[in-house]
Structures are given as structure tokens and as C-alpha cells.
Design a protein around this motif. Sequence first.
Motif, PDB file in Angstrom:
ATOM      1  N   ALA A 111       0.839  -1.204   0.000  1.00  0.00           N
ATOM      2  CA  ALA A 111       0.000   0.000   0.000  1.00  0.00           C
ATOM      3  C   ALA A 111       0.873   1.253   0.000  1.00  0.00           C
ATOM      4  O   ALA A 111       1.813   1.363   0.785  1.00  0.00           O
ATOM      5  N   VAL A 146       0.857   4.980   0.939  1.00  0.00           N
ATOM      6  CA  VAL A 146       0.068   5.780   1.876  1.00  0.00           C
ATOM      7  C   VAL A 146       0.610   7.198   1.945  1.00  0.00           C
ATOM      8  O   VAL A 146       1.832   7.394   2.058  1.00  0.00           O
ATOM      9  N   PRO A 156      -4.176  -0.544  -3.499  1.00  0.00           N
ATOM     10  CA  PRO A 156      -3.066  -1.425  -3.089  1.00  0.00           C
ATOM     11  C   PRO A 156      -2.894  -2.571  -4.075  1.00  0.00           C
ATOM     12  O   PRO A 156      -3.818  -2.943  -4.800  1.00  0.00           O
ATOM     13  N   LEU A 203      -7.032   2.374   7.831  1.00  0.00           N
ATOM     14  CA  LEU A 203      -6.093   3.491   7.736  1.00  0.00           C
ATOM     15  C   LEU A 203      -6.736   4.787   8.205  1.00  0.00           C
ATOM     16  O   LEU A 203      -6.089   5.623   8.859  1.00  0.00           O
ATOM     17  N   ALA A 247       4.834   3.546  10.311  1.00  0.00           N
ATOM     18  CA  ALA A 247       4.626   2.582   9.233  1.00  0.00           C
ATOM     19  C   ALA A 247       4.393   1.173   9.770  1.00  0.00           C
ATOM     20  O   ALA A 247       3.533   0.440   9.259  1.00  0.00           O
ATOM     21  N   LEU A 293       0.886   0.887  11.122  1.00  0.00           N
ATOM     22  CA  LEU A 293      -0.061   0.867  10.009  1.00  0.00           C
ATOM     23  C   LEU A 293      -0.083  -0.506   9.343  1.00  0.00           C
ATOM     24  O   LEU A 293      -1.150  -0.994   8.949  1.00  0.00           O
ATOM     25  N   GLU A 294       1.079  -1.117   9.216  1.00  0.00           N
ATOM     26  CA  GLU A 294       1.140  -2.452   8.614  1.00  0.00           C
ATOM     27  C   GLU A 294       0.370  -3.469   9.445  1.00  0.00           C
ATOM     28  O   GLU A 294      -0.342  -4.320   8.896  1.00  0.00           O
ATOM     29  N   MET A 307      -3.365  -2.850   8.960  1.00  0.00           N
ATOM     30  CA  MET A 307      -3.756  -3.262   7.620  1.00  0.00           C
ATOM     31  C   MET A 307      -3.816  -4.795   7.521  1.00  0.00           C
ATOM     32  O   MET A 307      -4.732  -5.360   6.908  1.00  0.00           O
ATOM     33  N   VAL A 345       3.845  -1.171   3.865  1.00  0.00           N
ATOM     34  CA  VAL A 345       3.395   0.217   3.739  1.00  0.00           C
ATOM     35  C   VAL A 345       4.558   1.059   3.230  1.00  0.00           C
ATOM     36  O   VAL A 345       5.654   1.032   3.794  1.00  0.00           O
ATOM     37  N   GLU A 347       5.444   4.975   2.430  1.00  0.00           N
ATOM     38  CA  GLU A 347       4.977   6.347   2.620  1.00  0.00           C
ATOM     39  C   GLU A 347       5.268   7.169   1.377  1.00  0.00           C
ATOM     40  O   GLU A 347       6.397   7.189   0.875  1.00  0.00           O
TER      41      GLU A 347
END
Length: 561
Positions: A480, A482, A493, A518, A529, A532-533, A536, A558, A560
Motif C-alpha cells: 500500500a 500511503v 493497493p 487506515l 509505518a 499501520l502495517e 492493515m 506500507v 509512505e
Amino acid sequence: MSHPHPELGTPPKLPRNGLRVVALGGLGEVGRNMTVLEHRGRLLVIDCGVLFPQEHQPGVDVILPDFSFIRDRLDDVAGIVLTHGHEDHIGGVPYLLRERPEIPVVGSRLTLGLLRAKLKEHRIEPTTVEVAEGDRRSLGSFDCEFVAVNHSIPDGLAVAVRTAAGTLLHTGDFKMDQFPLDDRITDLRAFARLGEEGVDLFLVDSTNAEVPGFTTSERDLAPAIETVFRTAPGRVIVSSFASHVHRIQQVLDAARAHKRKVAFVGRSMVRNMGIARELGYLNVPRGLVVDAKELEGLPDHKVTLVCTGSQGEPMAALSRMANRDHQIRIGEGDTILLASSLIPGNENAISRVINGLTRWGAKVVHQGNAKVHVSGHASAGELVYCYNIVRPRNVMPVHGEWRHLRANADLAIRTGIAPDRVVVADDGVVVDLIDGRAKVTGKVRAGYVYVDGASVGGVTEEALRDRVTLSQQGTVTVVALVDADTGELTEPPDFLARGFGTDEALFEGAVPAIERALAGAAAKGIGDAHELEQLMARALSQWVARKHRRNPLVIPVVIEA
């Protein structure tokens, strides 16, 4: 009957008049046998074996005992006493000697012969002490006497360990065959003599404790093996443990009687039979055993092959023959003789091999349809006989799954041993013999240590769960892009799936779930990150479970923007 408890803590310091017994393997399992004795600051190790992996442990070669309990005290180890040469009793020795090569290793002639060949592969020069039945050796604060026992490999030994705290008698693996092929019976006179002297703690092989009566003699197999050789129209291919010298001797005798040549197939089989022959434990008439290539010009009814793989091991010769992944091609007229017992947990693997061999036209003779194997362990009648001879003050069943240990404990109690003097322990449970009584006093770490190629201990339970998930549920990688400021996806994604089919639109429905995860993270100010992973991955896992009823390994990435 004394039982271990999960709440057990670190054991107290051992009194000077005490003997500590800690099994680091072999309790609640068949394999990985290792028992550590402690007395007056010194340690004695009895056996150090491996356990072979099951299907839920993919990629693992063997499983070792955890040496953590003694790792900081290796200089205190007075010796490693080996009861016999099977892998589940000697296979872990190279890994222990890697940590301190100078530890003396004590064992019988054949046991040490098999061990030296193994250590040579590990480039370890051991310090060995050869003993025979009737010998006594002092190892630190331990006075050891060795007693002949009969088993499915020659040169088995029980060991009596005398200390100031009392005498311990460890049977090793044994049975009471009265007509063994080598005429070397279990020395019940020595057991009785030790019983008269006084055995304070009796460690007893439990593998066949559930089996009533007495174990069949090895000689009783001769008619079934002879029938195979007499009736086989083509090649006879025998699969056995590479250490089962007695069984191979029976095969050689039958092959000679029917004028067949024999070749050993498989590195461990060639090596072990060479050692047994060199040391005089295997009688091979001149010209009987030849190189496998020399058999190619002979008619099939003159050929016998002896190989490994009786437990369905995927890389062993017999499994590869069944999969047509071996230079020896199985076909019509071949007779396969599986001359080994079934190890619990290997049923599916063995069944696959039998089916594979049958598919190519072979006749498979095995324990289920012919009398071609007997156990190497004492049945209930033999165990009771030993309890009545030795009359120990305390008993600790060893070597077996929980059902075997409990059955053995029940036999001991039925012979008159008080239930509170019978200790059924688990790996790592500490049993102290103090003032003539054996009691559970604590627990130490005794988990599995996995050997995976060159890695020892690097594979974790979590890694094995991932491997099983990969093999059964597949894997999905989601990448993804982001926005670092808003936390939103800058583009849809990418999904890379294995084990789910080829439909590229399979995971398009998961995008809204990922977007919601997210958005929720952005609202909470989460921008790391890694976090976030994880969010997700959780969102995608839940969506796949609902939509596809699968639980794949999800790998989130992820990036960025």
C-alpha cells in the motif's frame, strides 16, 4: 502417585545428601531421551537423543533437548553415559559436545562405534570410555555399574548409579527376550543383586507398558521373513532402521539361504552396517554383500536390497522409490518388506509410502499383514517381573508418551510400591531423592530446540506456525502506498497471493476494509509505518476470513508517499 504441576517454580538448592534427577526429554514423548543427575556439585548425563519431527513441524530435521539447564555448568558434567546406539538416545550428543568437546562419553563398543562415525561428520574428536556389562566406572561423585540388557540393537546397557544419596537404576531401553539372536539376555541376576543391595530410585522404560504379557522373541520372526524370500518372484527390498543389526542379520541369513546377493542402499545404512560388520556384530559371509551396481546384471530373483525409510521419512530411500525419485525403480514382481515397528505419529507418512509402492505393482509386507517385526521394549509382564525382582523404594517411569508413563506407574503400584513413591513427571520437572524419598521439587526449562539445516535453535514455534499456515492456507502480500500527511491510500493497493487461484480481482473487495483501518489510524494520530502495517494486516485477515473462509499468512508492506 506424584504428579507434576504447571505452577512449579525454580527448584531449591540441592542439599548435600540429595540426588537430583531432571529429564530434559523422553517424558511424554517417544524420543529425545536425556536425563541429568546432580549430586554434590557434579552432573551426569544419561543419553542425549533426538526426536524426529511430525507433519506440523515442516522443514525441521530433528528436535533436540534444551541444554539451558546445564549450559552454564558444562564444566561440572562428569560424563555422558549412553545406554545404546539408537538415534533417540545418541543423536543429540554432537550438539552437546559442540559446547564442550572434552566431556567424556561412556558407552559399549557398538554404541561408541556408531557415535564416532556420527561425530566424524561433525568434525568432533570425542573423549570416549568403552565399557561392557559388569564394569564399574567412577565419574565425578557417581559410581556407575553397567548391566547387560536386551534390546533391538546389540550392546544395550542399563546403568546403576551409586551415590551418597542412594542408588539409582536406569534400565535404558530393554526387553527380556529369552532367545535373542546374539544370545545376550537381560541380566536379571544383576537386577536381583542390585535389588538386594537396595535401589532407591528405579527409572524404567515405559514404551510397551500398555501391552499385556511378554514381548515376542526375535527368533519367532524367522518363518515370516523366510516366507517372503521363498515366495518373492522378483527383487526383495527390505526397509529397516539403519541401526537394527539383529533384523539385518536375519535378512542376510535368509538371502544367503535363497542364493540372493545383497546390497545396502542409503548412506546411514551403508555406514552403520559397515561399522557393525567391522566390530563383529554382523556376520556377513564372503561374497554375499556387494555394491548396488553389481546387482544390475543379475536376474531379479537373485537380488535383495536393504534400505532406510521404514517410517516414511521423505528423504529416505524407500520414500523416494515410492515417489519415483530414486534410481531404483519399483515395478511388478518386487516385494517390499517393512521390517520395523510403527513409531506413533508416522502413520500417515508410512501409509503414503505403502500406497505409492503398491501403485507401481509391488507387494508390500508389513507389521499389519505379517509377523515381520517385534518390539524392542518390555511389555507389561516383563515390567512387573522386574519390579518384583528389584523391589525399588521409589519409581520414576521414563521413555514414553503420557499413556505409557501412567500405565507403567500403575504396574509399579500393583506390585506393592506405595503410590506416593511413584513419580510421574514431565520433561523439565525436577525430582529430588532425599533421605530415601523421591519428590517433585520444581521445574526447569525443557522445551524443543529445532535443527533446521545449519540452524540450531533458530526456528521458533511462531515460525513453524507460519510454515503450516503457508502450506495449508496460502499467503497474501499487500503493498500500500500511503500519504504520509493524511494517512490515505494514494492509489489502490497491490495484492500478491499464493495458494488462492489466479483471479486478479480476488481481493478488490478488501480495499474498503483497508481504507477504513487506515482512516481509523489517522483519526487516532497513528502514523508509524509498522503500526499501520499491523492494522492493515488485521483488516485484510478479517476480510479474507469472512469472504473466503481462509486464514492465510498476511504480509503487509506500507510505503509512505
